[in-house]
Write an enzyme that holds these catalytic residues in place. Structure first.
Site, short mmCIF file in Angstrom:
data_model
loop_
_atom_site.label_atom_id
_atom_site.label_comp_id
_atom_site.label_asym_id
_atom_site.label_seq_id
_atom_site.Cartn_x
_atom_site.Cartn_y
_atom_site.Cartn_z
N THR A 9 10.85 46.06 -20.77
CA THR A 9 11.43 45.26 -21.76
C THR A 9 11.19 44.11 -22.08
O THR A 9 11.32 43.35 -22.89
CB THR A 9 12.47 44.63 -20.49
N GLY A 10 9.80 44.03 -22.57
CA GLY A 10 8.79 42.93 -23.40
C GLY A 10 8.93 43.25 -24.42
O GLY A 10 8.79 45.10 -24.80
N SER A 38 14.68 42.30 -13.78
CA SER A 38 15.23 42.87 -14.41
C SER A 38 15.22 44.08 -13.68
O SER A 38 15.84 45.08 -15.06
CB SER A 38 14.19 43.43 -15.65
N CYS A 126 -5.53 43.53 -29.05
CA CYS A 126 -5.01 43.57 -30.92
C CYS A 126 -5.93 43.40 -32.03
O CYS A 126 -6.40 44.21 -32.51
CB CYS A 126 -3.87 43.69 -31.06
N GLN A 153 -3.30 34.86 -36.85
CA GLN A 153 -2.72 35.92 -35.47
C GLN A 153 -1.20 35.94 -36.02
O GLN A 153 -0.82 34.78 -36.16
CB GLN A 153 -3.28 35.71 -34.38
N GLY A 157 1.80 37.49 -30.96
CA GLY A 157 1.11 37.72 -29.99
C GLY A 157 1.23 37.22 -28.96
O GLY A 157 0.74 36.96 -27.97
N HIS A 234 -1.81 40.78 -37.58
CA HIS A 234 -2.89 40.24 -37.24
C HIS A 234 -3.50 40.51 -38.58
O HIS A 234 -3.44 41.77 -39.32
CB HIS A 234 -3.92 40.24 -36.37
N ASN A 307 -0.04 44.40 -34.77
CA ASN A 307 -0.19 43.66 -34.04
C ASN A 307 -0.12 44.96 -32.64
O ASN A 307 -0.75 44.82 -30.98
CB ASN A 307 -1.06 42.84 -33.31
C1 2RA Z 1 -2.05 37.05 -29.19
N1 2RA Z 1 -4.39 38.93 -28.71
O1 2RA Z 1 -2.18 37.84 -30.92
C2 2RA Z 1 -2.93 38.27 -27.93
C3 2RA Z 1 -2.41 39.36 -27.82
N2 2RA Z 1 -1.09 38.82 -26.74
O2 2RA Z 1 -1.73 36.23 -28.77
#
Ligand code: 2RA
Length: 329
Positions: A9-10, A38, A126, A153, A157, A234, A307
């Site tokens: 579900t994420g 969930s 990522c 980023q 993320g 990213h 990402n």
């Molecule tokens: C971020 N790389 O982008 C990590 C992934 N959760 O914060």
């Protein structure tokens, strides 16, 4: 094949389901798994509705593969339980990435390291995945000495709360805050928490994971990871110093031949990678390739990828495809 998606579900879990369907992965039975709160909720996969189940129930159903994206604590506790039940776990958290006995895999680079004995396989971070996709072929040809990377980023993320905060800020609305300051019209020099050495965990992932994936501790990486109000992917500004010199035309050729990399690099017509065009795609896009005029055997390049896809879901599912292709599950 019976597949569990732990964290279904994420944000990444949802992309995993999407990519499994897009790539026609041979799913005969899907186990969408999430936290107790969930359990019982419904998700749709391949136009069919499934009920979310809990971890205990899922591990006892003995899926062949479990794709995890449910945070490090869940992976530390439950990946070994699934592995003990005979499931091969592909884990997107940071829990097992630097474990000496666990493989850290970007399929185009080092899938061949995987054996049938590997029951917990780590999906790299990522920002690491997209960088090493460009570094790996260049390292093989020119031997990397040092990498200086600054990342830009996506707030995806950080998670759903950050995306919601940005959307609220766009609309001028108040809401739950993922950050104690605005994301909109801002650049936040912090991704994840700070370590004692002054770097964030995100920055140290770029340093440590790159060495492990390239299997070369002599590759020195220093990173600065920045969060920006972008959702599509990213971006990374990467400066690389090699042991050997190169021709820029040859560098472009080496990159364009590497599977999963697309070179977008024509400044005559303002062509270069951007998150808005990388979003929803699985390639890693490389551009702004140019010699570093300030020091020998060095170049700059700009690397962009989605990402949530190549940086997480797609890379994990490519590992699963490799397991199936090589009869390792
Ligand atoms: C971020 N790389 O982008 C990590 C992934 N959760 O914060």
């Amino acid at each position: 094949m019976k597949i569990a998606v732990v964290g279904a579900t994420g944000m990444v879990g949802q992309v995993m389901l999407k990519v499994l369907a897009e790539r026609n992965f041979p799913v005969t039975e899907l186990l969408p798994v999430a936290s107790e709160r969930s359990v019982g909720s419904k998700i749709t996969f391949n136009d069919k509705e499934y009920e979310v189940i809990g971890l205990e129930e899922a591990v006892n159903l003995k899926p062949e593969i479990a794709l995890f994206s449910a945070g490090g604590e869940t992976s530390l506790e439950w990946a070994p339980k699934f592995a003990a039940a005979g499931t091969t776990v592909i884990d997107n958290s940071s829990a097992w990435r630097m474990h000496p006995d666990k493989k850290l895999v970007v399929p185009e680079i080092n899938a061949s390291e995987i054996t049938a004995q590997d029951k917990i396989i780590a999906n790299p971070n990522c920002s690491t995945i997209q960088m090493v996709m460009a570094l790996a072929p260049l390292h093989e040809k020119y031997k990397i000495q040092r990498v200086v990377v600054s990342t830009y980023q996506s707030i995806t993320g950080t998670g759903v709360k950050a995306v919601q905060q940005l959307e609220n800020e766009y609309k001028g609305e108040k809401g739950e805050m993922a950050y104690p300051y605005p994301i909109h019209r801002n650049a936040i020099p912090q991704c994840d928490v700070f370590e004692a050495n002054g770097y964030t965990k995100e920055e140290m992932k770029l340093t440590n994971e790159t060495k492990k994936i390239l299997k070369d501790d002599t590759v020195h990486v220093t990173a600065t990871a920045i969060r920006i109000p972008v959702v599509g992917g990213h971006s990374e500004s990467v400066n690389v110093t090699f042991e050997n010199d190169f021709e820029i035309s040859e560098v472009r050729n080496v990159l364009s031949k590497f599977p999963g990399v697309t070179v977008q690099d024509n400044t005559d017509v303002n062509t270069y990678p951007m998150p808005i065009y990388a979003e929803g795609r699985d390639d890693v896009f490389v551009g702004r390739i140019r010699r570093d005029l300030s020091q020998p055997n060095s170049l700059n390049m700009w690397i962009v990828a989605d990402n949530l896809r190549k940086g997480a879901a797609t890379n994990a599912i490519q590992i699963a495809e490799y397991l199936v292709e090589k009869n390792l599950v």
